[in-house]
Design a protein around this motif. Structure first.
Motif, PDB file in Angstrom:
ATOM      1  N   GLU A 141       0.826  -1.199   0.000  1.00 40.20           N
ATOM      2  CA  GLU A 141       0.000   0.000   0.000  1.00 40.20           C
ATOM      3  C   GLU A 141       0.866   1.257   0.000  1.00 40.20           C
ATOM      4  O   GLU A 141       0.578   2.214  -0.740  1.00 40.20           O
ATOM      5  N   ARG A 142       1.923   1.278   0.802  1.00 36.58           N
ATOM      6  CA  ARG A 142       2.791   2.452   0.875  1.00 36.58           C
ATOM      7  C   ARG A 142       3.486   2.725  -0.450  1.00 36.58           C
ATOM      8  O   ARG A 142       3.778   3.887  -0.772  1.00 36.58           O
ATOM      9  N   ARG A 143       3.755   1.705  -1.226  1.00 40.85           N
ATOM     10  CA  ARG A 143       4.469   1.867  -2.497  1.00 40.85           C
ATOM     11  C   ARG A 143       3.538   1.861  -3.702  1.00 40.85           C
ATOM     12  O   ARG A 143       4.003   1.872  -4.840  1.00 40.85           O
ATOM     13  N   SER A 144       2.238   1.867  -3.437  1.00 39.69           N
ATOM     14  CA  SER A 144       1.224   1.889  -4.505  1.00 39.69           C
ATOM     15  C   SER A 144       1.422   0.749  -5.498  1.00 39.69           C
ATOM     16  O   SER A 144       1.248   0.917  -6.712  1.00 39.69           O
ATOM     17  N   ILE A 145       1.806  -0.419  -4.988  1.00 34.92           N
ATOM     18  CA  ILE A 145       1.935  -1.613  -5.825  1.00 34.92           C
ATOM     19  C   ILE A 145       0.622  -2.394  -5.731  1.00 34.92           C
ATOM     20  O   ILE A 145       0.194  -2.760  -4.634  1.00 34.92           O
ATOM     21  N   PRO A 146      -0.053  -2.633  -6.857  1.00 37.05           N
ATOM     22  CA  PRO A 146      -1.324  -3.361  -6.797  1.00 37.05           C
ATOM     23  C   PRO A 146      -1.146  -4.751  -6.186  1.00 37.05           C
ATOM     24  O   PRO A 146      -0.142  -5.425  -6.437  1.00 37.05           O
ATOM     25  N   PHE A 147      -2.121  -5.167  -5.394  1.00 35.91           N
ATOM     26  CA  PHE A 147      -2.050  -6.509  -4.809  1.00 35.91           C
ATOM     27  C   PHE A 147      -3.446  -7.030  -4.544  1.00 35.91           C
ATOM     28  O   PHE A 147      -4.424  -6.274  -4.471  1.00 35.91           O
ATOM     29  N   VAL A 148      -3.535  -8.341  -4.440  1.00 33.99           N
ATOM     30  CA  VAL A 148      -4.751  -9.000  -3.986  1.00 33.99           C
ATOM     31  C   VAL A 148      -4.392  -9.813  -2.755  1.00 33.99           C
ATOM     32  O   VAL A 148      -3.235 -10.214  -2.572  1.00 33.99           O
ATOM     33  N   VAL A 149      -5.370 -10.043  -1.901  1.00 38.34           N
ATOM     34  CA  VAL A 149      -5.186 -10.899  -0.731  1.00 38.34           C
ATOM     35  C   VAL A 149      -5.827 -12.246  -1.030  1.00 38.34           C
ATOM     36  O   VAL A 149      -7.010 -12.314  -1.387  1.00 38.34           O
ATOM     37  N   ALA A 150      -5.044 -13.304  -0.927  1.00 38.60           N
ATOM     38  CA  ALA A 150      -5.532 -14.661  -1.155  1.00 38.60           C
ATOM     39  C   ALA A 150      -5.492 -15.411   0.169  1.00 38.60           C
ATOM     40  O   ALA A 150      -4.417 -15.636   0.723  1.00 38.60           O
ATOM     41  N   VAL A 151      -6.649 -15.757   0.677  1.00 41.50           N
ATOM     42  CA  VAL A 151      -6.741 -16.473   1.950  1.00 41.50           C
ATOM     43  C   VAL A 151      -6.546 -17.958   1.694  1.00 41.50           C
ATOM     44  O   VAL A 151      -7.375 -18.596   1.025  1.00 41.50           O
ATOM     45  N   ASN A 152      -5.445 -18.499   2.185  1.00 47.46           N
ATOM     46  CA  ASN A 152      -5.143 -19.916   2.016  1.00 47.46           C
ATOM     47  C   ASN A 152      -5.994 -20.715   2.994  1.00 47.46           C
ATOM     48  O   ASN A 152      -5.846 -20.573   4.217  1.00 47.46           O
ATOM     49  N   CYS A 153      -6.897 -21.521   2.468  1.00 44.33           N
ATOM     50  CA  CYS A 153      -7.858 -22.236   3.311  1.00 44.33           C
ATOM     51  C   CYS A 153      -7.248 -23.529   3.845  1.00 44.33           C
ATOM     52  O   CYS A 153      -7.363 -24.595   3.221  1.00 44.33           O
ATOM     53  N   PHE A 154      -6.587 -23.420   4.977  1.00 42.19           N
ATOM     54  CA  PHE A 154      -5.976 -24.585   5.602  1.00 42.19           C
ATOM     55  C   PHE A 154      -7.057 -25.489   6.190  1.00 42.19           C
ATOM     56  O   PHE A 154      -8.098 -25.027   6.652  1.00 42.19           O
ATOM     57  N   THR A 155      -6.785 -26.782   6.158  1.00 40.94           N
ATOM     58  CA  THR A 155      -7.709 -27.749   6.736  1.00 40.94           C
ATOM     59  C   THR A 155      -7.904 -27.464   8.225  1.00 40.94           C
ATOM     60  O   THR A 155      -6.945 -27.319   8.972  1.00 40.94           O
ATOM     61  N   GLY A 156      -9.156 -27.359   8.636  1.00 36.88           N
ATOM     62  CA  GLY A 156      -9.461 -27.123  10.045  1.00 36.88           C
ATOM     63  C   GLY A 156      -9.522 -25.665  10.437  1.00 36.88           C
ATOM     64  O   GLY A 156      -9.945 -25.343  11.559  1.00 36.88           O
ATOM     65  N   ALA A 157      -9.108 -24.764   9.557  1.00 36.74           N
ATOM     66  CA  ALA A 157      -9.153 -23.338   9.872  1.00 36.74           C
ATOM     67  C   ALA A 157     -10.586 -22.840   9.774  1.00 36.74           C
ATOM     68  O   ALA A 157     -11.359 -23.271   8.911  1.00 36.74           O
TER      69      ALA A 157
END
Length: 209
Positions: A141-157
């Motif tokens: 965010e500070r460097r204005s670099i585009p990103f997406v957040v990918a939630v890794n769905c761990f077993t049991g989480a």
């Protein structure tokens, strides 16, 4: 000497073949895969890469166990100390070069070099240790670099709604959040496509502003 005449028609000159259209120029884009320690960055790069991925993993030692938080990832035995590297072709003429960043803060001095020239980043998150991805989110965010957040769905989480995760991370409006399984190639590919589309939209908006 009498000249010889022929009534046979003179053949027309052969038509020139139409020039084949120039092939679409190959485009290679640099993508970072970031996130906290043990969140699945090496797994994601390895799952989607069409080449044998380059890895810089070392065994965890007893000394590092006093530094690295293994809470929730007690079975982890190795850690990335420089970067992971892989490549995936999204479509003809478009390839992504993937650079997995080390998760521990003692390796963050490498991030500026890895981020140079990057189109964008995937920030992997684990809802059991959501705070571990805060530094990555803040960095991009500070460097204005585009990103997406990918939630890794761990077993049991525990599963959480996308909106709650976005709020918990205090993301800027419009930052995509997706659920994924870092072990599955198709799942990882969808995350990368979402990033390319998101980065393209931001780039177009900046060009028009």
């Amino acid at each position: 000497m009498a000249s010889v005449h022929s009534d046979a028609p003179v053949p027309a000159p052969a038509a020139k073949k139409a020039a084949a259209p120039d092939p679409e120029p190959a485009l290679a884009l640099k993508i970072l895969v970031a996130g906290g320690f043990g969140v699945g960055k090496t797994t994601l790069v390895g799952a989607v890469s069409e080449i044998r991925p380059l890895r810089t993993e070392e065994l965890l030692t007893e000394a590092s166990r006093g530094v690295d938080d293994l809470g929730g990832v007690e079975q982890k035995t190795t850690t990335t100390v420089a970067m992971d590297f892989g490549r995936i072709t999204i479509r003809d003429g478009l390839s992504l070069y993937l650079f997995g960043t080390p998760g521990q803060d003692r390796f963050w001095f490498l991030w500026d070099e890895l981020a140079h020239g990057a189109l964008g980043a995937v920030v992997l998150a684990d809802t059991r240790r959501l705070e571990d991805c805060f530094p990555s989110v803040d960095y991009f965010e500070r460097r204005s670099i585009p990103f997406v957040v990918a939630v890794n769905c761990f077993t049991g989480a525990r599963q959480h709604a996308i909106e709650r995760i976005s709020t918990a991370l205090d993301l800027e409006v419009g930052t995509p959040v997706l659920l994924c399984d870092a072990r599955e190639r198709d799942s990882g590919k969808k995350v990368l496509i979402a990033l390319v589309e998101h980065a393209s939209r931001l780039h177009a908006a900046r060009m028009l502003s």
